[in-house]
Design an enzyme around this catalytic site. Structure first.
Site, PDB file in Angstrom:
ATOM      1  N   CYS A 201       0.813  -1.223   0.000  1.00  0.00           N
ATOM      2  CA  CYS A 201       0.000   0.000   0.000  1.00  0.00           C
ATOM      3  C   CYS A 201       0.840   1.263   0.000  1.00  0.00           C
ATOM      4  O   CYS A 201       0.396   2.303  -0.496  1.00  0.00           O
ATOM      5  CB  CYS A 201      -0.993  -0.003   1.159  1.00  0.00           C
ATOM      6  SG  CYS A 201      -0.276   0.230   2.806  1.00  0.00           S
ATOM      7  N   ASP A 202       2.063   1.231   0.512  1.00  0.00           N
ATOM      8  CA  ASP A 202       2.939   2.402   0.503  1.00  0.00           C
ATOM      9  C   ASP A 202       3.124   2.944  -0.917  1.00  0.00           C
ATOM     10  O   ASP A 202       3.327   4.148  -1.125  1.00  0.00           O
ATOM     11  CB  ASP A 202       4.326   2.058   1.047  1.00  0.00           C
ATOM     12  CG  ASP A 202       4.331   1.246   2.318  1.00  0.00           C
ATOM     13  OD1 ASP A 202       3.404   0.445   2.510  1.00  0.00           O
ATOM     14  OD2 ASP A 202       5.283   1.369   3.099  1.00  0.00           O
ATOM     15  N   ALA A 203       3.077   2.022  -1.879  1.00  0.00           N
ATOM     16  CA  ALA A 203       3.314   2.404  -3.279  1.00  0.00           C
ATOM     17  C   ALA A 203       2.317   3.438  -3.769  1.00  0.00           C
ATOM     18  O   ALA A 203       2.608   4.183  -4.715  1.00  0.00           O
ATOM     19  CB  ALA A 203       3.247   1.163  -4.166  1.00  0.00           C
TER      20      ALA A 203
END
Length: 399
Positions: free
Chosen positions: A186-188
């Site tokens: 999800c950081d992406a």
């Protein structure tokens, strides 16, 4: 004699109360050996540090949502970080997030020194990315390259990034030999979409916009919990639980997504049929986060298990403020509902600013909730703080 006894009792009670306060302030779990190894590695790579004592906390910072008060806090933290950053420049994602914050700080304050430092950084790196077949983390520095391009267009600012994106756009997986999604964690969603969307704005080529729609939808389908309205950090965390039995949702992971939405929506055409998809996520996630805001206005590393992670986590909290303030400023979130949430959060965040400008309470790098010290400070968390402060100043100026 009775008076002396009473005085002794009063002093003992006062000392006991003071000791109790001190004990409560120190009542937090220290990093495990494995977590401390990450702290040590992050420190060695100049991402930041985690001293046992950060010194005295700042005084004279007002939590009022007024331009001058916000500006003062923003500059205090930005100036402390800028001096440290320019000694150890890096294209890695931790620095890239901070660079976005410096760009926002320059716009918010009108002070060119932060932007000038970023221009020097970009020129020093020849406007290049980190690696061949760069993942989302490794292209994130191009957010700043492209912002600098928008201010003063010239071909060399785009060339290397455009070449890399044109290679990635034809890949169905992360890279050859790796079958994970391009944005499998999800950081992406903070690191990559703004790069692709800014490239779309710079070139007018629809393929960069379409790529974001395709890849974000895949990541949403894989990681978004439609009951909790939060993202799993990656598929390996789906089904895992905290010590209290609740699902694992990591504060900074959710912050990356909310911040990514705030950095992406404005770059999508107003008439694009996919735009409501992103706005709806901003609304759902903001509502979910507002419901679990702590009494101190902040959020903890493990969002659904604050008792296990008693210290507030400032990088996630700052990104939540950024995303919510963005939503209010654009009219996507109801101001009467979210302004009190934002005000409480900002007041809580400022309690983690030290006298020298250090921003504490930032968890070291990782993929899940962990333990850290109160004075723990890392550049990506400062980047989130600067983004939040800049967006708050827009809110204050509107008023």
């Amino acid at each position: 004699m009775a008076k002396k006894t009473n005085l002794f009792i009063a002093l003992a009670l006062a000392f006991g109360a003071a000791s109790g306060i001190a004990a409560a302030q120190q009542n937090y779990p220290l990093p495990t050996p494995a977590q401390q190894a990450i702290v040590d590695k992050d420190t060695s790579r100049k991402f930041g540090d985690a001293p046992a004592d950060g010194g005295p906390l700042a005084t004279g910072l007002s939590p009022a949502l007024q331009p001058a008060a916000i500006d003062k806090a923003l500059r205090k933290v930005a100036d402390w970080q800028l001096e440290r950053t320019m000694r150890h420049l890096d294209k890695i994602w931790t620095s890239a997030v901070l660079f976005t914050g410096f760009m926002a700080a320059s716009e918010a304050t009108g002070d060119p020194k932060y932007r000038d430092a970023m221009l020097a950084m970009a020129k020093g790196f020849n406007w290049e990315l980190r690696t061949p077949y760069p993942n989302a983390d490794d292209i994130s520095v191009a957010q700043t390259y492209l912002e600098l391009y928008a201010l003063d267009p010239s071909p060399e600012k785009l060339a290397a990034t455009r070449t890399q994106l044109d290679t990635l756009i034809n890949l169905k997986t992360l890279k050859p030999g790796d079958d994970r999604l391009p944005w499998w964690w999800c950081d992406a969603l903070f690191m990559a979409p703004p790069v692709w969307l800014k490239m779309y704005k710079a070139t007018g080529e629809r393929k960069y916009l379409d790529y974001v729609h395709e890849q974000w939808q895949k990541t949403y389908d894989a990681l978004y919990d439609k009951q909790e309205h939060l993202y799993a950090r990656d598929v390996s965390y789906i089904g895992k639980t905290e010590p209290n039995g609740k699902k694992i949702f990591w504060s900074r992971g959710e912050g990356w997504v909310l911040g990514g939405l705030a950095r992406s929506i404005d770059l999508i055409p107003a008439d694009d049929p996919k735009r409501p998809f992103y706005i709806q996520q901003l609304r759902e996630m903001s509502a979910a986060l507002a419901r679990i805001q702590g009494p101190d206005g902040l959020w903890h590393a493990g969002l659904l298990d604050p008792a296990t992670y008693p210290l507030p986590e400032i990088s996630g909290s700052a990104l939540f403020v950024y995303g919510m303030a963005y939503g209010v400023n654009r009219g996507y979130l109801d101001e009467k509902t979210y302004r009190p949430v934002i005000e409480r959060a900002w007041a809580g965040i400022l309690k983690n600013v030290y006298a020298d400008g250090r921003l504490g309470g930032i968890q070291q790098t990782g993929a899940e909730p962990a333990f850290y010290r109160p004075a723990s400070s890392y550049n990506y968390g400062v980047g989130g703080f600067l983004l939040a402060a800049a967006e708050l100043k827009k809110m204050a100026e509107k008023k």
